[in-house]
Design a protein around this motif. Structure first.
Motif, PDB file in Angstrom:
ATOM      1  N   LEU A  23       0.824  -1.210   0.000  1.00 40.29           N
ATOM      2  CA  LEU A  23       0.000   0.000   0.000  1.00 40.29           C
ATOM      3  C   LEU A  23       0.858   1.260   0.000  1.00 40.29           C
ATOM      4  CD1 LEU A  23      -2.814  -1.063   2.467  1.00 40.29           C
ATOM      5  CD2 LEU A  23      -3.142  -0.376   0.080  1.00 40.29           C
ATOM      6  N   ALA A  24       1.922   1.257   0.797  1.00 40.51           N
ATOM      7  CA  ALA A  24       2.807   2.423   0.858  1.00 40.51           C
ATOM      8  C   ALA A  24       3.497   2.661  -0.486  1.00 40.51           C
ATOM      9  CB  ALA A  24       3.845   2.235   1.966  1.00 40.51           C
ATOM     10  N   MET A  25       3.994   1.597  -1.105  1.00 43.91           N
ATOM     11  CA  MET A  25       4.667   1.735  -2.392  1.00 43.91           C
ATOM     12  C   MET A  25       3.689   2.165  -3.493  1.00 43.91           C
ATOM     13  SD  MET A  25       7.857   1.159  -2.046  1.00 43.91           S
ATOM     14  CE  MET A  25       8.935   0.528  -0.800  1.00 43.91           C
ATOM     15  N   THR A  26       2.485   1.605  -3.476  1.00 41.22           N
ATOM     16  CA  THR A  26       1.478   2.001  -4.467  1.00 41.22           C
ATOM     17  C   THR A  26       1.094   3.462  -4.274  1.00 41.22           C
ATOM     18  OG1 THR A  26       0.629  -0.261  -4.529  1.00 41.22           O
ATOM     19  CG2 THR A  26      -0.789   1.454  -5.438  1.00 41.22           C
ATOM     20  N   GLY A  27       0.864   3.857  -3.031  1.00 39.77           N
ATOM     21  CA  GLY A  27       0.559   5.258  -2.738  1.00 39.77           C
ATOM     22  C   GLY A  27       1.692   6.180  -3.154  1.00 39.77           C
ATOM     23  N   GLY A  28       2.923   5.744  -2.902  1.00 38.86           N
ATOM     24  CA  GLY A  28       4.076   6.528  -3.316  1.00 38.86           C
ATOM     25  C   GLY A  28       4.148   6.702  -4.824  1.00 38.86           C
ATOM     26  N   LEU A  29       3.865   5.630  -5.567  1.00 40.67           N
ATOM     27  CA  LEU A  29       3.863   5.734  -7.032  1.00 40.67           C
ATOM     28  C   LEU A  29       2.758   6.650  -7.529  1.00 40.67           C
ATOM     29  CD1 LEU A  29       4.627   2.133  -8.356  1.00 40.67           C
ATOM     30  CD2 LEU A  29       5.873   4.219  -8.875  1.00 40.67           C
ATOM     31  N   ILE A  30       1.609   6.600  -6.876  1.00 40.39           N
ATOM     32  CA  ILE A  30       0.499   7.475  -7.275  1.00 40.39           C
ATOM     33  C   ILE A  30       0.870   8.939  -7.035  1.00 40.39           C
ATOM     34  CG2 ILE A  30      -1.860   8.169  -6.697  1.00 40.39           C
ATOM     35  CD1 ILE A  30      -2.384   5.141  -6.118  1.00 40.39           C
ATOM     36  N   GLY A  84      10.312   4.369 -15.886  1.00 42.45           N
ATOM     37  CA  GLY A  84      11.372   4.926 -15.061  1.00 42.45           C
ATOM     38  C   GLY A  84      12.747   4.730 -15.674  1.00 42.45           C
ATOM     39  N   VAL A  85      13.008   3.554 -16.198  1.00 41.50           N
ATOM     40  CA  VAL A  85      14.310   3.274 -16.815  1.00 41.50           C
ATOM     41  C   VAL A  85      14.513   4.138 -18.053  1.00 41.50           C
ATOM     42  CG1 VAL A  85      15.648   1.510 -18.033  1.00 41.50           C
ATOM     43  CG2 VAL A  85      14.513   0.943 -15.885  1.00 41.50           C
ATOM     44  N   VAL A  86      13.487   4.224 -18.890  1.00 41.26           N
ATOM     45  CA  VAL A  86      13.606   5.033 -20.110  1.00 41.26           C
ATOM     46  C   VAL A  86      13.843   6.496 -19.748  1.00 41.26           C
ATOM     47  CG1 VAL A  86      12.317   5.912 -22.103  1.00 41.26           C
ATOM     48  CG2 VAL A  86      12.290   3.474 -21.579  1.00 41.26           C
ATOM     49  N   ARG A  87      13.074   7.015 -18.824  1.00 39.72           N
ATOM     50  CA  ARG A  87      13.216   8.431 -18.484  1.00 39.72           C
ATOM     51  C   ARG A  87      14.492   8.715 -17.699  1.00 39.72           C
ATOM     52  NH1 ARG A  87       7.213  10.815 -17.322  1.00 39.72           N
ATOM     53  NH2 ARG A  87       8.278  12.787 -17.680  1.00 39.72           N
ATOM     54  N   ALA A  88      14.964   7.754 -16.922  1.00 37.59           N
ATOM     55  CA  ALA A  88      16.222   7.949 -16.183  1.00 37.59           C
ATOM     56  C   ALA A  88      17.416   7.995 -17.127  1.00 37.59           C
ATOM     57  CB  ALA A  88      16.413   6.838 -15.155  1.00 37.59           C
ATOM     58  N   THR A  89      17.312   7.289 -18.238  1.00 37.58           N
ATOM     59  CA  THR A  89      18.444   7.261 -19.172  1.00 37.58           C
ATOM     60  C   THR A  89      18.354   8.308 -20.271  1.00 37.58           C
ATOM     61  OG1 THR A  89      17.346   5.533 -20.470  1.00 37.58           O
ATOM     62  CG2 THR A  89      18.902   4.806 -18.776  1.00 37.58           C
ATOM     63  N   THR A  90      17.189   8.907 -20.465  1.00 36.41           N
ATOM     64  CA  THR A  90      17.056   9.875 -21.561  1.00 36.41           C
ATOM     65  C   THR A  90      16.877  11.314 -21.083  1.00 36.41           C
ATOM     66  OG1 THR A  90      14.665   9.514 -21.697  1.00 36.41           O
ATOM     67  CG2 THR A  90      16.074   8.168 -23.135  1.00 36.41           C
ATOM     68  N   GLU A  91      16.499  11.507 -19.844  1.00 40.21           N
ATOM     69  CA  GLU A  91      16.268  12.855 -19.341  1.00 40.21           C
ATOM     70  C   GLU A  91      17.342  13.226 -18.331  1.00 40.21           C
ATOM     71  OE1 GLU A  91      12.218  13.340 -18.031  1.00 40.21           O
ATOM     72  OE2 GLU A  91      11.431  12.422 -19.853  1.00 40.21           O
ATOM     73  N   SER A  92      17.358  14.494 -17.955  1.00 40.81           N
ATOM     74  CA  SER A  92      18.346  14.956 -16.977  1.00 40.81           C
ATOM     75  C   SER A  92      17.648  15.848 -15.962  1.00 40.81           C
ATOM     76  CB  SER A  92      19.472  15.715 -17.685  1.00 40.81           C
ATOM     77  OG  SER A  92      18.937  16.834 -18.366  1.00 40.81           O
ATOM     78  N   GLY A  93      18.384  16.188 -14.924  1.00 39.28           N
ATOM     79  CA  GLY A  93      17.852  17.096 -13.912  1.00 39.28           C
ATOM     80  C   GLY A  93      16.803  16.433 -13.037  1.00 39.28           C
ATOM     81  N   SER A  95      13.747  15.456 -13.664  1.00 38.11           N
ATOM     82  CA  SER A  95      13.065  14.299 -14.249  1.00 38.11           C
ATOM     83  C   SER A  95      13.862  13.018 -14.056  1.00 38.11           C
ATOM     84  CB  SER A  95      12.813  14.512 -15.738  1.00 38.11           C
ATOM     85  OG  SER A  95      11.782  15.449 -15.927  1.00 38.11           O
ATOM     86  N   GLN A  96      15.166  13.119 -14.151  1.00 38.87           N
ATOM     87  CA  GLN A  96      16.003  11.940 -13.947  1.00 38.87           C
ATOM     88  C   GLN A  96      15.935  11.463 -12.496  1.00 38.87           C
ATOM     89  OE1 GLN A  96      20.256  12.402 -14.562  1.00 38.87           O
ATOM     90  NE2 GLN A  96      20.287  10.425 -15.614  1.00 38.87           N
ATOM     91  N   VAL A  97      15.947  12.385 -11.554  1.00 39.65           N
ATOM     92  CA  VAL A  97      15.837  12.032 -10.133  1.00 39.65           C
ATOM     93  C   VAL A  97      14.483  11.382  -9.853  1.00 39.65           C
ATOM     94  CG1 VAL A  97      15.735  12.983  -7.796  1.00 39.65           C
ATOM     95  CG2 VAL A  97      17.457  13.815  -9.405  1.00 39.65           C
ATOM     96  N   LEU A  98      13.428  11.942 -10.408  1.00 35.43           N
ATOM     97  CA  LEU A  98      12.091  11.373 -10.224  1.00 35.43           C
ATOM     98  C   LEU A  98      11.984   9.994 -10.862  1.00 35.43           C
ATOM     99  CD1 LEU A  98       9.986  14.591 -10.892  1.00 35.43           C
ATOM    100  CD2 LEU A  98      10.449  13.519  -8.677  1.00 35.43           C
ATOM    101  N   ALA A  99      12.642   9.799 -11.987  1.00 28.08           N
ATOM    102  CA  ALA A  99      12.626   8.492 -12.650  1.00 28.08           C
ATOM    103  C   ALA A  99      13.334   7.450 -11.790  1.00 28.08           C
ATOM    104  CB  ALA A  99      13.278   8.592 -14.025  1.00 28.08           C
ATOM    105  N   ILE A 100      14.422   7.820 -11.162  1.00 28.45           N
ATOM    106  CA  ILE A 100      15.134   6.898 -10.275  1.00 28.45           C
ATOM    107  C   ILE A 100      14.261   6.555  -9.066  1.00 28.45           C
ATOM    108  CG2 ILE A 100      17.135   6.678  -8.749  1.00 28.45           C
ATOM    109  CD1 ILE A 100      18.682   8.333 -10.915  1.00 28.45           C
ATOM    110  N   LEU A 105      10.599   2.689  -6.251  1.00 28.47           N
ATOM    111  CA  LEU A 105       9.254   2.365  -5.783  1.00 28.47           C
ATOM    112  C   LEU A 105       8.693   1.133  -6.484  1.00 28.47           C
ATOM    113  CD1 LEU A 105       7.710   5.931  -5.483  1.00 28.47           C
ATOM    114  CD2 LEU A 105       8.073   4.313  -3.613  1.00 28.47           C
ATOM    115  N   THR A 106       8.937   1.000  -7.773  1.00 28.17           N
ATOM    116  CA  THR A 106       8.404  -0.161  -8.486  1.00 28.17           C
ATOM    117  C   THR A 106       9.076  -1.460  -8.040  1.00 28.17           C
ATOM    118  OG1 THR A 106       9.922   0.184 -10.347  1.00 28.17           O
ATOM    119  CG2 THR A 106       7.710   1.120 -10.544  1.00 28.17           C
ATOM    120  N   LEU A 107      10.374  -1.401  -7.798  1.00 28.52           N
ATOM    121  CA  LEU A 107      11.064  -2.595  -7.321  1.00 28.52           C
ATOM    122  C   LEU A 107      10.574  -2.982  -5.920  1.00 28.52           C
ATOM    123  CD1 LEU A 107      14.695  -1.937  -8.601  1.00 28.52           C
ATOM    124  CD2 LEU A 107      12.991  -3.545  -9.516  1.00 28.52           C
ATOM    125  N   GLY A 108      10.370  -1.982  -5.070  1.00 28.12           N
ATOM    126  CA  GLY A 108       9.827  -2.262  -3.736  1.00 28.12           C
ATOM    127  C   GLY A 108       8.420  -2.821  -3.802  1.00 28.12           C
TER     128      GLY A 108
END
Length: 129
Positions: A23-30, A84-93, A95-100, A105-108
């Motif tokens: 629930l915490a991870m799902t809420g965090g992703l939302i 997340g992987v696509v945006r972490a490798t293609t964006e910067s700043g 957006s990259q931090v949020l993608a990471i 969160l998805t792995l958790g």
């Protein structure tokens, strides 16, 4: 009485912990998805915030200990991981931090769903033995 209803009433501590984590991870992703697309690093008109709608629909099943929801969510989460992987490798700043953060969160969430499913199935076998 269904199996889900009886197991929800007698949920053991491990099941409750995995439910709370899922629930915490799902809420965090939302929260992350909505904040990311509307305020933190918007990529357009904000319609991408709708990507969290499937996660919102899962909340009721998670709260009710629906094994089907946990199974379905453990597959659905890989779409968010891929984003997340696509945006972490293609964006910067920012957006990259949020993608990471999305990747973490998805792995958790996947780990929590997997552990919940395994524990519930193990408990079912023990009760039926």
């Amino acid at each position: 009485m269904t199996q889900d209803a009886s197991s929800a009433r007698a949920a053991d501590p491990t099941t409750q912990r995995m439910q709370a984590l899922a629930l915490a991870m799902t809420g965090g992703l939302i929260v992350l998805g909505v904040a990311w697309e509307l305020w933190l690093a918007p990529t357009g008109s904000g319609t991408l915030a709708l990507k969290v709608l499937p996660l919102v629909l899962c909340l009721a099943g998670l709260l009710r200990h629906r094994l089907y929801t946990y199974r379905w969510l453990s597959l659905l989460v890989w779409f968010y991981f891929t984003e997340g992987v696509v945006r972490a490798t293609t964006e910067s700043g920012m957006s990259q931090v949020l993608a990471i953060a999305e990747i973490a969160l998805t792995l958790g969430l996947f780990a929590a769903c997997t552990m919940y499913i395994r524990w519930r199935l193990r408990q079912g076998r023990l009760l039926n033995a």
